[in-house]
Design a protein around this motif. Structure first.
Motif, mmCIF file in Angstrom:
data_model
loop_
_atom_site.group_PDB
_atom_site.id
_atom_site.type_symbol
_atom_site.label_atom_id
_atom_site.label_comp_id
_atom_site.label_asym_id
_atom_site.label_seq_id
_atom_site.Cartn_x
_atom_site.Cartn_y
_atom_site.Cartn_z
ATOM 1 N N THR A 70 0.901 -0.912 0.030
ATOM 2 C CA THR A 70 0.068 -0.128 0.037
ATOM 3 C C THR A 70 0.924 1.136 0.033
ATOM 4 O O THR A 70 2.087 1.019 0.442
ATOM 5 N N ASP A 71 0.122 2.170 -0.479
ATOM 6 C CA ASP A 71 1.015 3.643 -0.616
ATOM 7 C C ASP A 71 1.422 3.842 0.891
ATOM 8 O O ASP A 71 2.709 4.434 1.213
ATOM 9 N N ASP A 72 0.653 3.602 2.074
ATOM 10 C CA ASP A 72 1.017 4.022 3.415
ATOM 11 C C ASP A 72 2.261 3.224 3.896
ATOM 12 O O ASP A 72 3.156 3.898 4.560
ATOM 13 N N ARG A 75 5.187 4.981 2.067
ATOM 14 C CA ARG A 75 5.339 6.425 2.811
ATOM 15 C C ARG A 75 6.148 6.321 3.943
ATOM 16 O O ARG A 75 6.913 7.110 4.570
ATOM 17 N N PRO A 90 5.340 1.981 -5.734
ATOM 18 C CA PRO A 90 5.230 3.460 -5.868
ATOM 19 C C PRO A 90 6.673 4.065 -5.174
ATOM 20 O O PRO A 90 7.120 3.773 -4.373
ATOM 21 N N TYR A 92 8.653 7.418 -4.108
ATOM 22 C CA TYR A 92 8.545 8.890 -3.240
ATOM 23 C C TYR A 92 9.795 9.566 -3.008
ATOM 24 O O TYR A 92 10.601 8.827 -2.728
#
Length: 142
Positions: A70-72, A75, A90, A92
Motif C-alpha cells: 500500500t502507499d501507506d 510512505r 510506488p 516517493y
C-alpha cells in the motif's frame, strides 16, 4: 532517517524473499530497525518450504502472512527494497530504493531455497550495519 529506521521489503507475492528478508533483519536488528514486508500481488500463504528453511535458523514464520503493498507502508519506510516486483512499487521523494536481484523461491525445494536465504541473510546483515551506524562527522586529519 527517523530515529528507528523503517525498512520495507517488497516482492510480488510476499510469500518468500521479502518474508525471509523481513524476518532475518528483524532478528538481527533486535529492535533497532522497524521492518515490514509486502507484495504487489500477495499470495494466499507463505511458501511452506520458506517456513521450513527459516525454522532451521530458529525463525518462526507461522504468525506471518502475505500482506498487500500500500502507499501507506511505502510512505512510512526510509528504505524500500524491491525483490523482483518490477514497477509495482510506488516511488516517493526522500526514500532510499534498492533492488535486490534474488532467485524467486516459488516452486523450489528447501535445498534450493537455503542458498537464497543465506544470500538474503548476508545482504540484511550488511544493510543493518549501514543503516544503524551513525554518520561520522567530517573532521580534518591531523
Amino acid at each position: 532517517m527517523s530515529p528507528v529506521p523503517e525498512v520495507l521489503f517488497v516482492c510480488v507475492h510476499n510469500a518468500g524473499r521479502s518474508q525471509m528478508a523481513a524476518a532475518l533483519l528483524d532478528h538481527h536488528a533486535q529492535g533497532r530497525v522497524h521492518v515490514r514486508s509486502a507484495g504487489s500481488v500477495p499470495a494466499d500463504q507463505i511458501n511452506p518450504a520458506v517456513h521450513e528453511v527459516m525454522a532451521e535458523v530458529g525463525l518462526d514464520l507461522s504468525k506471518e502472512f502475505p500482506k498487500p503493498l500500500t502507499d501507506d507502508v511505502v510512505r512510512a519506510a526510509d528504505v524500500v527494497i524491491s525483490m523482483g516486483c518490477g514497477d509495482a512499487c510506488p516511488v516517493y521523494p526522500g526514500k532510499r530504493y534498492l533492488d535486490w536481484e534474488l532467485t524467486d523461491p516459488a516452486g523450489k525445494t528447501a535445498d534450493e531455497i537455503r542458498p537464497i536465504r543465506d544470500e538474503i541473510d548476508a545482504r540484511v546483515t550488511a544493510l543493518l550495519a549501514e543503516i544503524t551506524t551513525p554518520a561520522r562527522s567530517e573532521s580534518p586529519a591531523r
